[in-house]
Scaffold this motif. Structure first.
Motif, PDB file in Angstrom:
ATOM      1  N   VAL A  70       1.036  -1.164  -0.004  1.00  0.00           N
ATOM      2  CA  VAL A  70      -0.123  -0.046   0.137  1.00  0.00           C
ATOM      3  C   VAL A  70       0.668   1.261  -0.010  1.00  0.00           C
ATOM      4  N   ILE A  71       2.027   1.441   0.932  1.00  0.00           N
ATOM      5  CA  ILE A  71       2.734   2.363   0.900  1.00  0.00           C
ATOM      6  C   ILE A  71       3.570   2.456  -0.182  1.00  0.00           C
ATOM      7  N   ILE A  72       3.970   1.668  -1.122  1.00  0.00           N
ATOM      8  CA  ILE A  72       4.816   1.828  -2.282  1.00  0.00           C
ATOM      9  C   ILE A  72       3.744   2.454  -3.406  1.00  0.00           C
ATOM     10  N   ILE A  73       2.730   1.935  -3.604  1.00  0.00           N
ATOM     11  CA  ILE A  73       1.749   2.222  -4.367  1.00  0.00           C
ATOM     12  C   ILE A  73       1.263   3.832  -4.040  1.00  0.00           C
ATOM     13  N   ALA A  74       1.206   4.203  -2.975  1.00  0.00           N
ATOM     14  CA  ALA A  74       0.686   5.514  -2.579  1.00  0.00           C
ATOM     15  C   ALA A  74       2.048   6.442  -2.927  1.00  0.00           C
ATOM     16  N   THR A  75       3.231   5.938  -2.721  1.00  0.00           N
ATOM     17  CA  THR A  75       4.397   6.826  -2.947  1.00  0.00           C
ATOM     18  C   THR A  75       4.552   6.987  -4.531  1.00  0.00           C
ATOM     19  N   LEU A  76       4.581   5.945  -5.261  1.00  0.00           N
ATOM     20  CA  LEU A  76       4.564   6.110  -6.606  1.00  0.00           C
ATOM     21  C   LEU A  76       3.633   7.024  -7.217  1.00  0.00           C
ATOM     22  N   ALA A  77       2.387   6.860  -6.643  1.00  0.00           N
ATOM     23  CA  ALA A  77       1.257   7.593  -7.182  1.00  0.00           C
ATOM     24  C   ALA A  77       1.367   9.196  -6.758  1.00  0.00           C
ATOM     25  N   SER A  85       8.929  15.522  -4.588  1.00  0.00           N
ATOM     26  CA  SER A  85       9.662  15.806  -3.222  1.00  0.00           C
ATOM     27  C   SER A  85       8.940  15.324  -1.739  1.00  0.00           C
ATOM     28  N   PHE A  86       7.806  15.181  -1.957  1.00  0.00           N
ATOM     29  CA  PHE A  86       6.950  14.580  -0.722  1.00  0.00           C
ATOM     30  C   PHE A  86       7.042  13.212  -0.524  1.00  0.00           C
ATOM     31  N   ALA A  87       6.792  12.499  -1.694  1.00  0.00           N
ATOM     32  CA  ALA A  87       6.730  11.141  -1.927  1.00  0.00           C
ATOM     33  C   ALA A  87       7.402  10.080  -0.790  1.00  0.00           C
ATOM     34  N   PRO A  88       8.828  10.570  -0.862  1.00  0.00           N
ATOM     35  CA  PRO A  88       9.684   9.788  -0.058  1.00  0.00           C
ATOM     36  C   PRO A  88       9.243   9.684   1.370  1.00  0.00           C
TER      37      PRO A  88
END
Length: 220
Positions: A70-77, A85-88
């Protein structure tokens, strides 16, 4: 354990990822223990205390890979829509349930992840220990009103707690610069500092979320 693993893995590229995985498993085990006490304190029943350590670890790993997905999908999206800049900061969503992170929105994200983890645990208790992410997400939607309010309140508290932790961190740093005590004492002070805030953050997280969940059940 999570605190110690984070300290050992800090600044060591080869240990960062394994340390993060092990620390997150420990955070989930601490989450189970705190959730059990919070649910019982709110007048509910929990079978988490009946699980052996091996069963809790298996449950933690089952939850971990789903939450990481879930976190990886949300980060990529998030990166794809222009917030690279915020995604990480989203990658620290699970870790942020106990430990501080650098962005205010990231602290709110950790509150939302904690709500999802709580619903996964509650759902698993009713399904013989089987972890079902989509069923838990559906339950989260069913209780969205009260849990949403709880997440917003928790996010605001996490932001305030983050600034409070930064203040204490600065005081400790000044203590290190002026004190003549030995390095072992300084290390002990730092470990106690991280551990204390982690437990405080986890206790506040479960107290607020279980209260919101209780209100949702009570008010239909």
């Amino acid at each position: 354990m999570a605190t110690a693993i984070r300290i050992v893995g800090f600044g060591k590229p080869g240990l960062t990822l394994p340390a993060l995985v092990l620390a997150d498993v420990c955070v989930l085990l601490a989450f189970f223990a705190t959730a059990r006490d919070s649910i019982q304190a709110a007048g509910g029943q929990s079978s988490l205390g009946e699980l052996t350590l091996a069963e809790q670890i298996r449950l933690s790993l089952s939850i971990l890979w789903r939450i990481v997905l879930v976190i990886i999908i949300a980060t990529l999206a998030t990166a794809a829509v222009g917030f690279a800049s915020f995604a990480p900061h989203l990658l620290w969503g699970l870790d942020g349930m106990a430990f501080d992170q650098g962005a205010d929105l990231g602290r709110l994200w950790s509150a939302a992840i904690a709500a999802l983890v709580l619903m996964i645990i509650v759902n698993a208790e009713g399904n013989g220990g089987r972890v079902a992410l989509f069923a838990a997400a559906k339950d989260l939607g069913r209780h969205a009103l009260w849990l949403g309010v709880a997440v917003l309140a928790l996010g605001a508290i996490n932001v305030a707690l983050g600034y409070g932790q930064q203040f204490v961190r600065t005081v400790i740093w000044q203590f290190w610069q002026t004190s003549e005590v030995g390095q072992p004492i300084k290390n002990l002070v730092y470990v106690v500092f991280i551990f204390s805030f982690a437990m405080l953050r986890l206790w506040i997280t479960l107290s607020i979320l279980t209260f919101g969940l209780k209100q949702s059940y009570a008010r239909g």
